[in-house]
Design an enzyme around this catalytic site. Structure first.
Site, short mmCIF file in Angstrom:
data_model
loop_
_atom_site.label_atom_id
_atom_site.label_comp_id
_atom_site.label_asym_id
_atom_site.label_seq_id
_atom_site.Cartn_x
_atom_site.Cartn_y
_atom_site.Cartn_z
CD GLU A 203 -1.62 0.27 3.55
OE1 GLU A 203 -2.16 1.38 3.59
OE2 GLU A 203 -1.97 -0.67 4.28
CB SER A 257 1.09 5.46 7.20
OG SER A 257 0.96 4.17 7.73
NE ARG A 269 3.45 2.77 8.89
CZ ARG A 269 3.28 2.74 10.20
NH1 ARG A 269 4.30 2.48 10.98
NH2 ARG A 269 2.10 3.01 10.73
#
Lengths: 432, 771
Positions: A203, A257, A269
């Site tokens: 994603e 996120s 991330r």
């Protein structure tokens, strides 16, 4: 909306493999201006839908498929899907350059899907096509058409699968590129209920590719708020993301996120928080009895959070100068609610507003710390929490500017929550 | 369910108010109070005052030796004198008692000349008029944050086991950290109604680097709205019973499992309250409270980590009413910090966190007394210790135990510093065994101290034959110490890590409290007298031996001398039944070589080499130990050209020789022995005090003068003698020079634990690794 002076730039990457895509690139154009009412937008779509095609045969379907493969592009239909915790986001490319031959050979199932999607703006109980986001005259993979943006609640996914089954989606032998947690969670359901094999995609990768692509093909995709503290003079201004790196990308869905992006394929991330859009809506439902995002936002817009929160000035009578805290800053979110009398004196709207402010400020605060730690000045906020949520966007813009003393700029993208789905679609067109 | 529990709580609250106040046991020594400060929070008031305490100390005074020849005359005179020392008192009570307390203070405030009371905390404003009216003192408000920091610095510097790590599922919930003189820089995360994150760089330098509005007030306010539960404690209780997974959206709710490529496990919360975004489901109060607690704790933990990383700090202390000893919040904060830093930063909590504001406000008002120039020690006798406020505890019980809480700190006469010869002061832990973590050992030692109590009481009475009320005081001592042992049995973490040292120190504090400053004074006097008569004989017989033989005899003498120890139960039994138990007899009791720990050969090899420049010798017992064991050994070192520094206790503890006694003994030995005489005169033999009054030894808290002498003399050998100093403490201490640790294990349980029998010998000779 005028698109003069626009250079397609990176858009070429999406179609560069296609030798037949020569000739001047067409400017994609949004179907309507931001302010377009849904009624007008609906009309725009039905205008665009082509006349009915009737003929079909299984042999022509096979030929079309072969033809596509020969040209290095997948057969229609072209979908990208992002199955999140709360919402499923679907992008659909509707080819508008269908030749007469193609039309004749288009299989019935494909036609029916195209017509179903493009002739409606609402699907089932809660499926919505965001018409104002539609990109017309978009060239993708050598084809020209419209990109449609559709969303529906994740809990309606079974109904969607049922529809896919009813419309014999699986007979098209298409690859369904999907990202988001649901691509993993519901993989089995797709297979069993609709006989569909998902091509699962990461994603975050999809998100970044989607952002970069849309920004490259839509000239005024990225914008910021000028004078966010001043309601009189607060205005949206376009922000050209020409050289976007490094970039802090904050995706506010159900949760949040935060990514540091250094190039198209180099990102990490940084962190995330569970206090996101899901928390806003979840708390609002518990506190006010509402159950829709729009409803919660609407209540928030009418409420007064300062009756719920304890401000610095409530404690110190004014600014807490020793620590440079202005009197208007929230010292304790929901802090006034420790007191029984105050609990009895506030409205549901006040609570909705306080919830929105609490969640938004917290995201701003964590984002700011990440930006400082990662030494990145540009922050782009995306995700469906920001959909029709100017309150939060202005708050983020102001908070980032104020607490960073003007060092950080909050940027927003018009296609808010659809980048993951777009990224999935790009993967279908240009497998990496 | 929910209705039931809230019903119980309501009942308990009405009970709270019926608890009567025993103020004279709480506001101790108020007659001599000098200065006041008060910190009034949302529910608790903390009062601080400074008092002077008159207490008895034992002194020894030498007789004129020129006339002393007749047998039977004691060696020196023992007297008990009054001494005035300074003490800090801190008392914590619920705001409901504030008026009663102020009345009591007013009635007992006789000697104070002070005109102002320093005040801090949110409630200081609210109660200002009441305080001014009742106490006739002017309320002088101080900034909350600077008080907090000042208080924090003070406890970190003066209370060795102030900070702890919380581990819910470990054998001992509280893992205490050894705090070191170098306490800066650190991060203090104060979670009140909001959150303040403060970076503290030095005594006077701190900065609020950030904060958050999501804090204790959010938990309380939002919790009250969601659950209709009004009290903070009740909300925490609800939370401790709830399941957050029914309210929160987890990673597995979105992914069906873990998000493997990012290393996010399925149980992580993806969206707090993410499942409650629906109108057609009811959620239990417990589950919502739990979800809220997680949301807030995680958020605070995350911000704290971001700030810690940005400022490159790894010591992060948490405080504020959200934390304040609540296991539930300490656990969730700890969990969050572990998660966000991957274990690189530990969440630290403070035993006296609730007192920080009051301590700081007090210090601000007491600057002319320079409290920061002294070292202070926690008085175990006068402090309540850390209470477990388990949410499972009956709320009534909790309210009662938490009604009044006390902390007393004594001003130490000497300023205490690290021994400069510690290899790594930051990792030095004095105690060998942590009884908080070792349940079996804890059981044994608590039993042991309880068993020995009768003997200690008897000895205390015998030490004051001229005082008829001694028996009554001794009885009070017995009750107090027994109560402390009982407390420690239930809450081993009450005063930091439970160790043999802390058990011994607590006993000394309790004895002092009831004016038994030196129960062993008479016994020490008698033993010293007897031993001195044998000194020349022992020295002479040693001189007749060959070098090799003599070295072994000296070591055996040291060890045999160490058998005479009233602190060890086995020995006090023998000594009491057979006073003629002699030096030779003791040698026969010693284990034959090879000893339990035997580095004798290495030691002898070393002695064949060049002499040491200077030896620092931490001595142990009076009598045969110091006179017939230590002095002959010291004499040999001096003969090799090694200077010797004898370090003895500043104040009495068991039968340990005190600095005052050693002074007299050294003079007496010098009068008999020209070797000692010249060395003492020429300052090659020096006496220093350790700064301690404990039978054990904390090398990180030693007299500043000792540290200076050690440095000036280029000390290259440290000798530590006796169970208390070399076994219970410092057994694993790493020094930057050579060291000898020797003791006889006079306790069969401990001997067995170490793999030997009673009277096993430990002779540890260590050389630091060369760089």
């Amino acid at each position: 909306m005028e698109l003069n002076g626009y250079h397609s730039g990176d858009a070429a990457t999406a179609a560069s493999d296609d030798d037949e895509a020569a000739g001047p690139k067409q400017q994609p154009r949004p179907s309507r201006e931001e302010t377009a009412s849904s009624g007008r937008a609906e009309g725009a779509v039905s205008e665009g839908s082509s006349a009915a095609e009737r003929r079909s045969s299984s042999s022509s379907a096979a030929r079309q498929r072969l033809d596509s493969l020969k040209r290095g592009r997948p057969p229609f239909p072209w979908f990208g899907m992002d199955i999140g915790g709360t919402l499923v986001k679907l992008v659909y490319f509707e080819p508008k350059d269908i030749t007469a031959e193609e039309e004749q050979e288009e299989v019935e199932n494909l036609r029916s899907i195209r017509r179903y999607l493009t002739s409606h703006t609402a699907y089932g109980a809660a499926g919505i096509r965001d018409v104002h986001l539609e990109l017309c005259d978009l060239s993708m993979c050598g084809r020209t058409g419209s990109l449609h943006f559709i969303r529906f609640p994740t809990h309606d996914l079974p109904a969607f699968l049922q529809m896919g089954r009813d419309k014999h989606f699986s007979s098209l032998h298409t690859t369904l590129c999907a990202t988001g947690g649901g691509a993993y969670k519901f993989e089995e359901d797709f297979r069993l209920m609709a006989d569909l094999q998902l091509h699962k995609l990461d994603e975050l990768e999809c998100l970044i590719h989607g952002v970069l692509y849309i920004d490259s093909v839509v000239p005024s995709e990225c914008y910021y708020y000028e004078n966010p503290a001043d309601p009189e003079h607060c205005e949206q201004r376009p922000f050209p993301l020409e050289n976007p790196y490094p970039l802090l990308l904050v995706n506010i869905g159900s949760g949040v996120s935060i990514l540091a992006v250094y190039s198209k394929d180099n990102y990490k991330r940084v962190t995330g928080t569970s206090l996101g859009g899901g928390t806003f809506l979840g708390l609002c439902c518990l506190l006010t009895g509402c159950n829709m995002f729009e409803e919660a936002l609407e209540m928030a817009s009418r409420g007064d959070g300062t009756r719920v929160d304890k401000l610095v000035r409530d404690i110190y009578g004014g600014d807490y100068e020793r620590f440079g805290l202005p009197g208007w800053a929230v010292a304790s979110s929901f802090g006034n609610m420790m007191c029984k009398e105050k609990r009895e004196s506030i409205s549901k709207e006040d609570l909705a507003r306080a919830t929105l402010v609490t969640i938004t400020n917290n995201i701003g605060s964590i984002t700011r710390m990440c930006a400082v730690n990662e030494n990145i000045q540009r922050v782009v906020f995306v995700g469906n929490f920001l959909r029709v949520n100017t309150l939060s966007m202005k708050l983020l813009a102001y908070a980032l500017d104020y607490w960073s003393k003007g060092q950080l700029k909050a940027l927003f993208l018009r296609h808010e929550g659809y980048f993951g789905a777009v990224g999935a679609l790009l993967e279908l067109l240009n497998p990496s | 369910m929910a209705g039931h529990s809230s019903g119980t709580n309501r009942g308990s609250h009405s009970m709270d108010k019926s608890i009567t106040l025993p103020p004279d046991e709480i506001f101790r020594n108020l007659e001599n109070a000098k200065r006041f400060a008060i910190d009034i929070g949302g529910s608790l008031t903390k009062l601080a005052y400074y008092s002077t305490v008159q207490h008895k100390v034992a002194k020894v005074r030498s007789f004129d030796h020129s006339v002393k020849e007749a047998d039977g005359d004691p060696l020196y005179e023992i007297s008990v004198q009054e001494e005035i020392t300074a003490r800090l008192h801190f008392i914590k009570f619920e705001n409901a008692y504030i008026e009663t307390c102020l009345d009591f203070i007013k009635d007992h405030l006789v000697n104070t000349e002070t005109k102002v009371i320093k005040a801090t905390g949110g409630g200081a404003y609210k109660f200002k008029d009441l305080i001014e009216k009742k106490l006739k003192l002017k309320v002088d408000k101080e900034d909350e944050m600077s008080c907090l920091i000042k208080g924090c610095n003070f406890v970190l510097r003066n209370i060795p086991h102030e900070a702890f790590v919380y581990a819910k599922h470990a054998d001992s919930e509280f893992r205490f950290q050894t705090t070191h003189p170098d306490i800066f820089p650190y991060l203090l995360v104060n979670i009140g109604s909001g959150v303040s994150i403060v970076k503290v760089e030095s005594e006077d330098q701190f900065e609020r680097i950030g904060g958050s509005s999501i804090g204790g007030g959010t938990f309380w306010g939002l919790g009250a709205l969601l659950t209709k539960t009004k009290r903070f404690d009740e909300l925490l209780q609800l939370a401790s019973k709830g399941q957050h997974t029914s309210v929160d959206m987890l990673v597995k709710d979105i992914y069906g499992g873990a998000y493997g490529s990012l290393g996010l496990t399925g149980d992580l919360i993806a969206s707090s309250f993410g499942k409650s975004a629906t109108a057609d489901k009811e959620f239990s109060k417990e589950d919502m409270a739990k979800s809220l607690l997680h949301m807030i704790s995680n958020d605070i933990g995350q911000l704290a980590c971001l700030y810690a990383r940005l400022h490159n700090l790894n010591r992060v202390y948490f405080g504020g009413f959200f934390i304040r000893g609540h296991p539930v919040t300490m656990h969730t904060i700890t969990y969050s910090i572990n998660f966000f830093t991957k274990g690189e930063v530990q969440a630290l909590f403070l035993r006296h966190e609730g007192y920080l504001g009051a301590i700081g406000a007090f210090l601000k008002g007491a600057e002319e007394d320079n409290p920061n120039q002294y070292s202070w020690g926690e008085n175990y006798a006068g402090s309540s210790g850390l209470m477990s406020v388990s949410p499972d505890l009956n709320p009534m019980q909790r309210a009662r135990s938490g009604t009044f809480d006390m902390l007393e700190m004594d001003r130490l006469e000497r300023q205490l510093v690290n021994l400069p010869l510690l290899q790594d002061p930051s990792s030095y832990i004095p105690d060998t065994m942590d009884l908080t973590e070792d349940a079996l050992a804890r059981e044994y030692w608590l039993y042991c101290f309880e068993e020995a109590l009768d003997g200690v009481v008897k000895r205390a009475i015998a030490s004051q034959p001229d005082m008829p009320e001694a028996a009554e005081r001794a009885e009070k001592f017995r009750q107090k110490y027994r109560h402390k042992l009982q407390t420690l049995r239930n809450q081993p973490f009450a005063y930091g890590s439970l160790t043999v040292r802390s058990l011994l120190d607590t006993r000394e504090h309790c004895l002092n409290e009831f004016n038994f400053p030196d129960p062993y004074s008479k016994i020490k006097q008698k033993e010293n007298d007897v031993a001195l008569r044998y000194y020349l004989k022992v020295v002479k017989s040693l001189e007749e031996l060959s070098w090799e033989q003599r070295q072994f005899a000296l070591v055996r003498g040291l060890l045999a001398g160490n058998v005479f120890d009233w602190g060890a139960k086995a020995i006090s039994d023998v000594l009491e039944s057979d006073p003629e138990f002699g030096f030779e007899e003791a040698k026969r009791q010693l284990q034959e070589r090879p000893w339990l720990v035997d580095a004798y050969n290495q030691w002898i090899e070393r002695l064949k080499g060049p002499p040491h420049t200077c030896a620092l010798f931490f001595v142990d017992n009076s009598g045969i130990d110091i006179i017939l064991g230590v002095f002959p050994f010291v004499r040999e070192l001096l003969g090799r050209g090694t200077q010797v520094v004898l370090a003895s206790n500043s104040g009495p503890a068991l039968n340990d020789v005190t600095n005052g006694e050693l002074q007299i003994l050294t003079e007496r030995i010098a009068a008999m022995d020209p070797v000692i005489h010249s060395a003492f005169k020429e300052d090659r033999l020096t006496l220093v005090q350790s700064g301690s009054s404990s039978p054990c030894l904390d090398l990180s808290r030693l007299d500043k003068v000792l540290a200076t002498v050690v440095r000036e003399r280029q000390t290259d050998l440290v000798i530590i003698e006796g169970m208390g100093r070399a076994i219970h403490t410092n057994y694993y201490a790493m020094l930057s020079c050579e060291s000898l640790k020797l003791a006889v294990i006079k306790n069969s349980w401990l001997a067995e634990r170490l793999g030997g029998k009673i009277f096993s010998v430990v002779f540890k000779y260590e050389v630091p690794p060369k760089h």
